[in-house]
Every structure is written in structure tokens, then in C-alpha cells.
Scaffold this active site. Structure first.
Site, PDB file in Angstrom:
ATOM      1  N   CYS A  20      12.273   3.401 -26.951  1.00  0.00           N
ATOM      2  CA  CYS A  20      12.939   2.425 -27.819  1.00  0.00           C
ATOM      3  C   CYS A  20      12.110   1.151 -27.963  1.00  0.00           C
ATOM      4  O   CYS A  20      12.326   0.377 -28.886  1.00  0.00           O
ATOM      5  CB  CYS A  20      14.319   2.101 -27.258  1.00  0.00           C
ATOM      6  N   GLY A  52      21.512   4.565 -26.445  1.00  0.00           N
ATOM      7  CA  GLY A  52      21.318   5.607 -27.454  1.00  0.00           C
ATOM      8  C   GLY A  52      21.167   4.986 -28.824  1.00  0.00           C
ATOM      9  O   GLY A  52      20.793   3.813 -28.950  1.00  0.00           O
ATOM     10  N   GLU A  87      22.912  -0.441 -25.357  1.00  0.00           N
ATOM     11  CA  GLU A  87      21.454  -0.571 -25.556  1.00  0.00           C
ATOM     12  C   GLU A  87      21.090   0.393 -26.667  1.00  0.00           C
ATOM     13  O   GLU A  87      21.117   1.609 -26.465  1.00  0.00           O
ATOM     14  CB  GLU A  87      20.705  -0.191 -24.273  1.00  0.00           C
ATOM     15  N   THR A 113      25.668   5.838 -32.928  1.00  0.00           N
ATOM     16  CA  THR A 113      26.542   6.271 -31.831  1.00  0.00           C
ATOM     17  C   THR A 113      27.172   5.050 -31.160  1.00  0.00           C
ATOM     18  O   THR A 113      28.358   5.062 -30.810  1.00  0.00           O
ATOM     19  CB  THR A 113      25.756   7.096 -30.790  1.00  0.00           C
ATOM     20  N   GLU A 149      21.035  -5.324 -19.446  1.00  0.00           N
ATOM     21  CA  GLU A 149      20.908  -4.587 -18.193  1.00  0.00           C
ATOM     22  C   GLU A 149      19.864  -5.308 -17.345  1.00  0.00           C
ATOM     23  O   GLU A 149      19.244  -6.268 -17.779  1.00  0.00           O
ATOM     24  CB  GLU A 149      20.481  -3.146 -18.480  1.00  0.00           C
TER      25      GLU A 149
HETATM   26  P1  NDP Z   1      22.283   9.329 -29.343  1.00  0.00           P
HETATM   27  O1  NDP Z   1      22.992   8.097 -29.719  1.00  0.00           O
HETATM   28  O2  NDP Z   1      22.323  10.491 -30.271  1.00  0.00           O
HETATM   29  O3  NDP Z   1      22.788   9.885 -27.947  1.00  0.00           O
HETATM   30  C1  NDP Z   1      22.829   9.102 -26.775  1.00  0.00           C
HETATM   31  C2  NDP Z   1      23.857   9.694 -25.840  1.00  0.00           C
HETATM   32  O4  NDP Z   1      25.147   9.541 -26.409  1.00  0.00           O
HETATM   33  C3  NDP Z   1      23.683  11.176 -25.585  1.00  0.00           C
HETATM   34  O5  NDP Z   1      24.059  11.472 -24.265  1.00  0.00           O
HETATM   35  C4  NDP Z   1      24.645  11.778 -26.583  1.00  0.00           C
HETATM   36  O6  NDP Z   1      25.037  13.078 -26.251  1.00  0.00           O
HETATM   37  C5  NDP Z   1      25.797  10.796 -26.472  1.00  0.00           C
HETATM   38  N1  NDP Z   1      26.700  10.795 -27.614  1.00  0.00           N
HETATM   39  C6  NDP Z   1      26.505  11.283 -28.858  1.00  0.00           C
HETATM   40  N2  NDP Z   1      27.611  11.090 -29.620  1.00  0.00           N
HETATM   41  C7  NDP Z   1      28.534  10.467 -28.841  1.00  0.00           C
HETATM   42  C8  NDP Z   1      29.854   9.975 -29.044  1.00  0.00           C
HETATM   43  N3  NDP Z   1      30.467  10.095 -30.215  1.00  0.00           N
HETATM   44  N4  NDP Z   1      30.483   9.365 -28.019  1.00  0.00           N
HETATM   45  C9  NDP Z   1      29.861   9.204 -26.835  1.00  0.00           C
HETATM   46  N5  NDP Z   1      28.613   9.660 -26.569  1.00  0.00           N
HETATM   47  C10 NDP Z   1      27.944  10.273 -27.560  1.00  0.00           C
HETATM   48  O7  NDP Z   1      20.796   8.884 -29.042  1.00  0.00           O
HETATM   49  P2  NDP Z   1      19.570   9.809 -28.695  1.00  0.00           P
HETATM   50  O8  NDP Z   1      19.879  10.638 -27.498  1.00  0.00           O
HETATM   51  O9  NDP Z   1      19.151  10.482 -29.956  1.00  0.00           O
HETATM   52  O10 NDP Z   1      18.490   8.729 -28.238  1.00  0.00           O
HETATM   53  C11 NDP Z   1      17.661   8.077 -29.120  1.00  0.00           C
HETATM   54  C12 NDP Z   1      18.188   6.696 -29.434  1.00  0.00           C
HETATM   55  O11 NDP Z   1      18.360   5.950 -28.245  1.00  0.00           O
HETATM   56  C13 NDP Z   1      17.233   5.906 -30.287  1.00  0.00           C
HETATM   57  O12 NDP Z   1      17.935   5.237 -31.303  1.00  0.00           O
HETATM   58  C14 NDP Z   1      16.660   4.893 -29.314  1.00  0.00           C
HETATM   59  O13 NDP Z   1      16.198   3.705 -29.894  1.00  0.00           O
HETATM   60  C15 NDP Z   1      17.804   4.658 -28.414  1.00  0.00           C
HETATM   61  N6  NDP Z   1      17.353   4.115 -27.147  1.00  0.00           N
HETATM   62  C16 NDP Z   1      17.603   2.796 -26.853  1.00  0.00           C
HETATM   63  C17 NDP Z   1      17.133   2.236 -25.680  1.00  0.00           C
HETATM   64  C18 NDP Z   1      17.437   0.811 -25.318  1.00  0.00           C
HETATM   65  O14 NDP Z   1      17.252   0.453 -24.172  1.00  0.00           O
HETATM   66  N7  NDP Z   1      17.884  -0.024 -26.235  1.00  0.00           N
HETATM   67  C19 NDP Z   1      16.334   3.024 -24.731  1.00  0.00           C
HETATM   68  C20 NDP Z   1      16.149   4.390 -25.128  1.00  0.00           C
HETATM   69  C21 NDP Z   1      16.639   4.907 -26.300  1.00  0.00           C
HETATM   70  P3  NDP Z   1      24.238  14.333 -26.872  1.00  0.00           P
HETATM   71  O15 NDP Z   1      22.837  14.211 -26.500  1.00  0.00           O
HETATM   72  O16 NDP Z   1      24.895  15.465 -26.243  1.00  0.00           O
HETATM   73  O17 NDP Z   1      24.457  14.249 -28.353  1.00  0.00           O
END
Ligand code: NDP
Length: 480
Positions: free
Chosen positions: A282, A226, A248, A230, A461
Site C-alpha cells: 500500500c 484493505g 487502513e 471494503t 496503528e
Molecule cells: P480487500 O478490501 O478486498 O480485503 C481485505 C480483507 O477484507 C480481506 O480479508 C477480505 O476478505 C475482507 N473483506 C472483503 N469484503 C469484506 C466485507 N464486506 N466485510 C468485511 N471484510 C471483508 O483488500 P485486498 O485484500 O484486496 O487488499 C488490497 C488493498 O488493501 C489495497 O487497496 C491496499 O492499498 C490495501 N492495503 C492498505 C494498507 C494500509 O496500511 N493502509 C496495507 C496493505 C494493503 P477476502 O480476502 O476473503 O475477500
């Protein structure tokens, strides 16, 4: 449609009995409701996973493998249904979900179902000390898997498959924005005969469900994909508890184009690496650096091709670019386009929202956008936008472009286009990123280490790395 949690082998209502609206981004309308779970549901899921752990970790690799292969076959059987569900939930063209997302979920389970059969332990003979060491590799226990909305089933299964294959039991949370294929996976897991409690899926928001998983003392490892902010919050909670962490995170990837490249292949691939999945990958190359001798030609050809991309109904076969996943994300991307203008950027293509005729007229669509004229160190070129927006910049020397490429806080992936072998190796070594693609993009071999450096994350991963992450090593020393 009302979704349910999957806890201890059963489809269950959330403890709160409350539900959250889930939107179809192509219409802007609510079309399903997902459990608004909280720490009570997480508690139940962890308890189920703990109860399932002794038997599952003691199940032989070939039995685990057979179940995971069944699950893969069921996803493949339902490919059309799942591709449609993913497209409606996420906004991506159904053609992309059919060709990439769902086949990759199948591949994730197949890959780890078979990899688990080949994981071997090391032994070290201590010559001269009459001793032999062997290293046991044991599943860590209950693990948490938290995934984002951009490649929902693809990334969710990329974590769950190695965790289960390694003998762990799982409490998983998909993004609240794209929960539907995870719900379908629950039903397929039951059909595949996965024992109760091995996989538990709790729907809900990050602050409630995600943070409860991370903070739970009996969850021994967290695999998270994510945003970087976060990831930081998760690390703050998990690090003092000494949990294993795989993070990641975000990216702001450079796409470096030298004049000696295979131009046609570069151009076709750069369209994909910029705008696939609405730029919500990403690994997308959002900063495009072009060597000056071909800059004007590239600018003309790229703009022409990008202007020809079909933006609209994700369910139409001809659509290239679908809807932005959510209203807040749409607003965020539009605000970055505005920022780019304020920073002096010139919009060469796109830059505005799209209102398709018909059923998608209320959806969240943005024309693929190209911006030029910005310095490498402005906010537009330093912050992750995660949408159909790229910048193009000319460069003159290798040193200059390396400095630009490495100037960001992120280090996930980089692409280099050149026919010069020595330059390719030089850049591969010097670029600050976890993945470097030379003359290609998103060419994946699941055995390779996948992950980022700098603020793009911690850990890798893929391949045996993921199986190692979900296991703990214990050295046994025997004197004979
Ligand atoms: P977020 O960080 O907002 O959310 C990712 C996940 O974490 C969601 O399931 C979210 O839930 C959950 N989450 C949010 N807050 C918390 C918390 N405090 N504790 C634990 N879990 C939490 O990311 P996005 O969903 O907006 O995804 C986009 C981001 O992911 C971009 O920055 C992108 O670059 C990154 N990404 C990275 C990849 C990689 O391989 N490096 C691949 C794909 C994406 P909820 O949705 O309910 O808020």
C-alpha cells in the site's frame, strides 16, 4: 493441504463442512483448501472470545507479555518454513518473505509484548477544587481484526499483537487469498500456551466471514486493513453500532524527485519503492514526479534498471519480482495497463505478462511496467492499481508538483527526494498524507503513528496508538 479454523483453542472444521480452493499464484494451480466458514463459525468464535475475555483482561501485563514473547520466539524458530509458506501462498520472492515479512511478524509480537508493560494511565489533579482525576484504560472486549493478502502474516500480526497485549480477545480473519501463515500461527499459538479463546481465527470470504465479524453486536472494535471500497462497507455497518474503527485503506502515493537529490540512493530506493512485492504494498510510490532537469537521465537509468529485474519463480534466490497474487488481480492490473495505453500513455518498460519456463509457466507474472506521457489527473494516475506499474511525469515548480501530488482521493504516504532542508520541511507540512518519507522509503520505527488521511483511512496503528485503540478510557474523579 486442508486448513482449519482456530476456535476456542481447537483446530476446527467449518460448520458448512465446505472448503474453498486456494491457488499457488506462481503455477496457477490449486494447492490447498480453506474453510468456507460462515456466521455460525463467527458466532462460535465470538462466544469463545467472550468466554476468554474476563480472565485474559484480568491477566497481568507481564504474564501476557511472556506468552507473546514465546509466540514471537516460535515464529522466529519457524522462520524458514513460514517464509516458504508465505512465498508459495502470496507469490512474493521467498527472499523477501525471509528478510521482511516473517521477521516483521516476530517484531510485531516482541514490540507489543514489551509495550504493554509500559502503558500507563494519566492522572489530573484539579487544583483549587480539592479533587484528583485518574483515567482507567480498560481493554474494550472482543475485537475483530481483518487483514489483506499483500503482506499476510506481517499485517495480520500487526493487529493481533496489540489487541492481545492490551487485554482484548480477538476474532480474526486473514484474506481468503493468503490464509496459510495464519493457519500456521494458530498452531504456534497453541504451542505458545495462549489460553483458549484469546485468539480465534476464522477462514473464509469477506462477504461471509468478514461481514459477520463486523456486524456482530458483541464485537466492540474493528481493526481493518484493505481496500477503500471494503472500508466504506465496513464503516456503513459498524458506525451505527458505535464500534471503534481503525481503517487502513488504499493509496496512490507520490514519489517526488528533485534535481538536487542524492541520485544514486534515490534510484536504488525508487526501484524498491516501485516494485517490491510486485508493487503490491500500500506504501509503494506509484506516481513518480521528476524535476525536469534530470527527467531524461532518470527515465533512461530507471528504465535500464527496471528492465534488468528478474521476474519469475518466487522460490529462486535471484528472483526480484514474483507472481501476482491471484488471477482476478492479474486481470485487473493488465486492464489498467490497457487503460493507460488508451489514455495516451507510452510504455517505457514492461507492459506485458511473462511466461517463465518450467514449473511456473502457468503462473501470473507481469513485467515491471513504466508508463510516461500521462496527465496527472487521468484515471491511471488517480486510481489505485496495486501492482508493478508506475507512471513518470516531469515537473517544473514546487507549487505544480504539490498540486499533482495532492490531487488524488488517497493520502497514505509520500516520498520526497531533495538535499534542501527547507524544501523537505515545506513538503512534509504541505503533502496530504499520513506518512512522509524524506530521502528514504519504508524506513519503519514501530513506535511511530501509521495510517492515512482522506480516503486512505481513519485512525492510526503503531506504537501506543494501537494499544489505546484497543482500550477504552474511563475517567474517575475523586473529591478529597
Ligand atoms: P480487500 O478490501 O478486498 O480485503 C481485505 C480483507 O477484507 C480481506 O480479508 C477480505 O476478505 C475482507 N473483506 C472483503 N469484503 C469484506 C466485507 N464486506 N466485510 C468485511 N471484510 C471483508 O483488500 P485486498 O485484500 O484486496 O487488499 C488490497 C488493498 O488493501 C489495497 O487497496 C491496499 O492499498 C490495501 N492495503 C492498505 C494498507 C494500509 O496500511 N493502509 C496495507 C496493505 C494493503 P477476502 O480476502 O476473503 O475477500
Amino acid at each position: 493441504m486442508k486448513l482449519l479454523n482456530y476456535i476456542d483453542g481447537e483446530m476446527t472444521e467449518p460448520a458448512s463442512r465446505e472448503y474453498i480452493d486456494n491457488y499457488d499464484p506462481s503455477t496457477g494451480q490449486v494447492y490447498s483448501h480453506i474453510p468456507d466458514s460462515d456466521e455460525r463459525d463467527v458466532e462460535a468464535a465470538v462466544a469463545a472470545a467472550e468466554a476468554a475475555f474476563p480472565a485474559w483482561s484480568d491477566t497481568s501485563a507481564d504474564v501476557r507479555s511472556a506468552i507473546l514473547l514465546r509466540l514471537a520466539a516460535l515464529i522466529e524458530r519457524d522462520l524458514e518454513k513460514l517464509a516458504l509458506a508465505e512465498s508459495i501462498d502470496q507469490g512474493k520472492p521467498v527472499s523477501l518473505a525471509r528478510a521482511v515479512d516473517i521477521p516483521r511478524a516476530v517484531a510485531n509480537f516482541r514490540f507489543y509484548a514489551t509495550a504493554a508493560m509500559h502503558l500507563a494511565n494519566e492522572s489530573h489533579e484539579s487544583v483549587g477544587q480539592a479533587a484528583i482525576n485518574y483515567t482507567l484504560r480498560q481493554p474494550v472486549g472482543v475485537v475483530g481484526c481483518i487483514s489483506p493478502w499483500n503482506l499476510p502474516l506481517y499485517l495480520f500480526t500487526w493487529k493481533i499483537a496489540p489487541a492481545i497485549a492490551a487485554g482484548c480477545t480477538v476474532v480474526a480473519k486473514p484474506s481468503e487469498v493468503t490464509p496459510v501463515t495464519a493457519f500456521e500461527l494458530s498452531k504456534l499459538s497453541i504451542e505458545a500456551g495462549l489460553p483458549a479463546g484469546v485468539l480465534n481465527i476464522v477462514h473464509g470470504t469477506g462477504p461471509k466471514v468478514g461481514s459477520a465479524i463486523v456486524a456482530h453486536k458483541n464485537v466492540k472494535a474493528i481493526s481493518f486493513t484493505g481496500g477503500t471500497a471494503t472500508g466504506e462497507a465496513i464503516a456503513r455497518t459498524a458506525a451505527p453500532m458505535f464500534k471503534k474503527l481503525s481503517l487502513e485503506l488504499g493509496g496512490k502515493n507520490p514519489n517526488i524527485i528533485f534535481a538536487d537529490c542524492n541520485y544514486d540512493e534515490m534510484l536504488a530506493t525508487t526501484i524498491r519503492s516501485s516494485f517490491s512485492n510486485q508493487g503490491e504494498i500500500c506504501l509503494c510510490g506509484s506516481r513518480i514526479f521528476v524535476e525536469r532537469p534530470i527527467y531524461q537521465k532518470f527515465k533512461r537509468d530507471f528504465s535500464e534498471r527496471v528492465n534488468a529485474l528478474q521476474v519469475g519463480d518466487p522460490l529462486e534466490p535471484a528472483t526480484d519480482v514474483g507472481a501476482i497474487v491471484s488471477r482476478p488481480h492479474f486481470d485487473k492490473i493488465m486492464s489498467y495497463i490497457e487503460l493507460a495505453r488508451q489514455e495516451g500513455g507510452h510504455v517505457l518498460a514492461g507492459g506485458q505478462l511473462v511466461r517463465p519456463d518450467g514449473r511456473c509457466s502457468g503462473g501470473w507474472f507481469i513485467r515491471p511496467t513504466i508508463i510516461e506521457g500521462l496527465p496527472f489527473d487521468c484515471r491511471t494516475n488517480q486510481e489505485e492499481i496495486f501492482g508493478p506499474v508506475v507512471t513518470i511525469m516531469p515537473f517544473d515548480t514546487e507549487e505544480e508538483v504539490l498540486r499533482y501530488a495532492n490531487s488524488v482521493r488517497y493520502g497514505l504516504s509520500a516520498t520526497v527526494w531533495t538535499e534542501s532542508l527547507s524544501r523537505a520541511h515545506h513538503f512534509a507540512a504541505e503533502l496530504e498524507s499520513g506518512i512522509v518519507w524524506i530521502n528514504c522509503w519504508l524506513l519503519r520505527d514501530l513506535r511511530t503513528p501509521f495510517g492515512g488521511v482522506k480516503d486512505s483511512g481513519v485512525g492510526r496503528e503503531g506504537g501506543f496508538e494501537a494499544l489505546r485503540f484497543f482500550t477504552e478510557e474511563k475517567n474517575v474523579c475523586i473529591k478529597y
